[in-house]
Design a protein around this motif. Structure first.
Motif, PDB file in Angstrom:
ATOM      1  N   VAL A 137       0.867  -1.176   0.000  1.00 31.23           N
ATOM      2  CA  VAL A 137       0.000   0.000   0.000  1.00 31.23           C
ATOM      3  C   VAL A 137       0.901   1.223   0.000  1.00 31.23           C
ATOM      4  O   VAL A 137       1.718   1.418   0.905  1.00 31.23           O
ATOM      5  CB  VAL A 137      -0.941   0.007   1.216  1.00 31.23           C
ATOM      6  N   LEU A 138       0.787   2.017  -1.054  1.00 30.55           N
ATOM      7  CA  LEU A 138       1.576   3.238  -1.190  1.00 30.55           C
ATOM      8  C   LEU A 138       0.788   4.413  -0.624  1.00 30.55           C
ATOM      9  O   LEU A 138      -0.404   4.544  -0.893  1.00 30.55           O
ATOM     10  CB  LEU A 138       1.886   3.517  -2.669  1.00 30.55           C
ATOM     11  N   VAL A 139       1.446   5.260   0.148  1.00 34.57           N
ATOM     12  CA  VAL A 139       0.770   6.363   0.814  1.00 34.57           C
ATOM     13  C   VAL A 139       1.467   7.674   0.476  1.00 34.57           C
ATOM     14  O   VAL A 139       2.675   7.823   0.687  1.00 34.57           O
ATOM     15  CB  VAL A 139       0.753   6.150   2.346  1.00 34.57           C
ATOM     16  N   GLY A 140       0.692   8.619  -0.053  1.00 35.31           N
ATOM     17  CA  GLY A 140       1.245   9.899  -0.448  1.00 35.31           C
ATOM     18  C   GLY A 140       1.200  10.933   0.664  1.00 35.31           C
ATOM     19  O   GLY A 140       0.626  10.694   1.736  1.00 35.31           O
ATOM     20  N   PRO A 141       1.779  12.096   0.431  1.00 36.95           N
ATOM     21  CA  PRO A 141       1.836  13.157   1.441  1.00 36.95           C
ATOM     22  C   PRO A 141       0.437  13.559   1.913  1.00 36.95           C
ATOM     23  O   PRO A 141      -0.466  13.755   1.103  1.00 36.95           O
ATOM     24  CB  PRO A 141       2.509  14.319   0.697  1.00 36.95           C
ATOM     25  N   GLY A 142       0.263  13.616   3.234  1.00 39.37           N
ATOM     26  CA  GLY A 142      -1.002  14.075   3.812  1.00 39.37           C
ATOM     27  C   GLY A 142      -2.028  12.984   4.037  1.00 39.37           C
ATOM     28  O   GLY A 142      -3.014  13.208   4.742  1.00 39.37           O
ATOM     29  N   TYR A 143      -1.820  11.788   3.451  1.00 38.70           N
ATOM     30  CA  TYR A 143      -2.808  10.720   3.612  1.00 38.70           C
ATOM     31  C   TYR A 143      -2.601  10.058   4.976  1.00 38.70           C
ATOM     32  O   TYR A 143      -1.500   9.626   5.316  1.00 38.70           O
ATOM     33  CB  TYR A 143      -2.690   9.664   2.502  1.00 38.70           C
ATOM     34  N   ALA A 144      -3.690   9.946   5.754  1.00 41.05           N
ATOM     35  CA  ALA A 144      -3.617   9.356   7.098  1.00 41.05           C
ATOM     36  C   ALA A 144      -4.066   7.905   7.050  1.00 41.05           C
ATOM     37  O   ALA A 144      -5.214   7.626   6.701  1.00 41.05           O
ATOM     38  CB  ALA A 144      -4.499  10.148   8.060  1.00 41.05           C
ATOM     39  N   VAL A 145      -3.172   6.977   7.379  1.00 42.01           N
ATOM     40  CA  VAL A 145      -3.503   5.553   7.416  1.00 42.01           C
ATOM     41  C   VAL A 145      -4.109   5.221   8.775  1.00 42.01           C
ATOM     42  O   VAL A 145      -3.554   5.583   9.815  1.00 42.01           O
ATOM     43  CB  VAL A 145      -2.256   4.681   7.181  1.00 42.01           C
ATOM     44  N   ALA A 146      -5.261   4.544   8.767  1.00 42.59           N
ATOM     45  CA  ALA A 146      -5.911   4.160  10.022  1.00 42.59           C
ATOM     46  C   ALA A 146      -5.212   2.940  10.606  1.00 42.59           C
ATOM     47  O   ALA A 146      -5.051   1.926   9.923  1.00 42.59           O
ATOM     48  CB  ALA A 146      -7.383   3.857   9.764  1.00 42.59           C
TER      49      ALA A 146
END
Length: 265
Positions: free
Chosen positions: A119-128
């Motif tokens: 799972v790739l996560v970009g700037p500002g994205y909050a992972v639960a």
């Protein structure tokens, strides 16, 4: 012992799992009793396989699981992906552009296809929660490999508002699912939990008429539409409660077990 259903379909988060990620002994026992009475249990989750496998292994679950919002059918006993539907990246790019044209810049994450898809996560994205994710800063990384889904968040809009705005702007290109707090997803057009559940059920020789389904979020609505009976948890989203045949106790209060024990009695 008689049991009126051949298939028990359960969502994971907010349904089978308690908030600490565990499954209670009472719920485990109720599912075991349903299995002893002849019912198959199929986990049906929005999580892709890499975010689901450890939960299933901990449960000792070796049946079929529907993952990735219906896009993946996974054989947990064999640790094998049986089917997988990927998102058309060109259509997804168009969909994102249309949504951002309406609501402004989005925070993005994406689930790559496969048993070990990151799972790739970009700037500002909050992972639960503590689920593993890989940060990215270069937007081209997002599109470098096949994807199951794209996750979107907005700095100001709530989940329901964002999901509705995404449907209005891009509903002709992708399906939009609201799967939990902070979890709005763009999926292959027409894909839902019902898609994967019907495939898994067919492999087991079971039909919608044989099925009872448990869930808590709007992404469970298609599954309730497919199953003979849909049971919403007390903690469920109001949209799901509105279409449920029954509302049970919350995931913290063994809501699945409450219903199964009543049917087994």
């Amino acid at each position: 012992m008689s049991f009126p259903y051949g298939l028990v379909a359960t969502d994971l988060d907010g349904t089978l799992l308690r908030s600490d990620g565990s499954v209670s002994r009472r719920t485990r026992d109720a599912l075991t009793a349903a299995a002893a009475a002849g019912a198959a249990h199929i986990v049906v989750t929005g999580r892709a396989v890499p975010w689901t496998r450890h939960v299933l292994d901990d449960l000792g679950y070796d049946g079929l699981a529907v993952c990735g919002q219906g896009g993946q059918v996974y054989d947990a006993g064999a640790h094998r992906l049986l089917t997988s539907v990927t998102l058309d990246r060109q259509l997804a790019g168009v969909a994102l552009a249309k949504i951002e044209a309406e609501v402004g810049p989005l925070h993005l994450a994406a689930s790559r296809d496969g048993l070990d898809g990151e799972v790739l996560v970009g700037p500002g994205y909050a992972v639960a929660g503590p689920l593993p994710a890989v940060p990215f800063t270069d937007a081209s990384d997002l599109w470098a490999a096949p994807l199951n889904k794209i996750y979107i968040q907005h700095p100001a809009l709530g989940d329901d508002e964002l999901a509705e705005a995404a449907r209005q702007a891009a509903g002709g290109f992708v399906s939009v699912a609201m799967a939990g707090a902070g979890i709005v997803e763009l999926l292959p057009l027409g894909l839902s939990k019902a898609t994967g559940l019907s495939l898994a059920a067919r492999r087991l020789g079971l039909k919608a008429a044989d099925s009872i389904a448990f869930g808590d979020m709007p992404n469970d609505i298609p599954m309730f539409g497919w199953a003979s009976r849909g049971v919403a948890m007390a903690n469920a989203h109001e949209e799901l409660k509105a279409v449920a045949d029954e509302v049970t106790s919350s995931n913290e209060e063994d809501g699945i077990a409450v219903v199964l024990e009543g049917l087994l009695a």
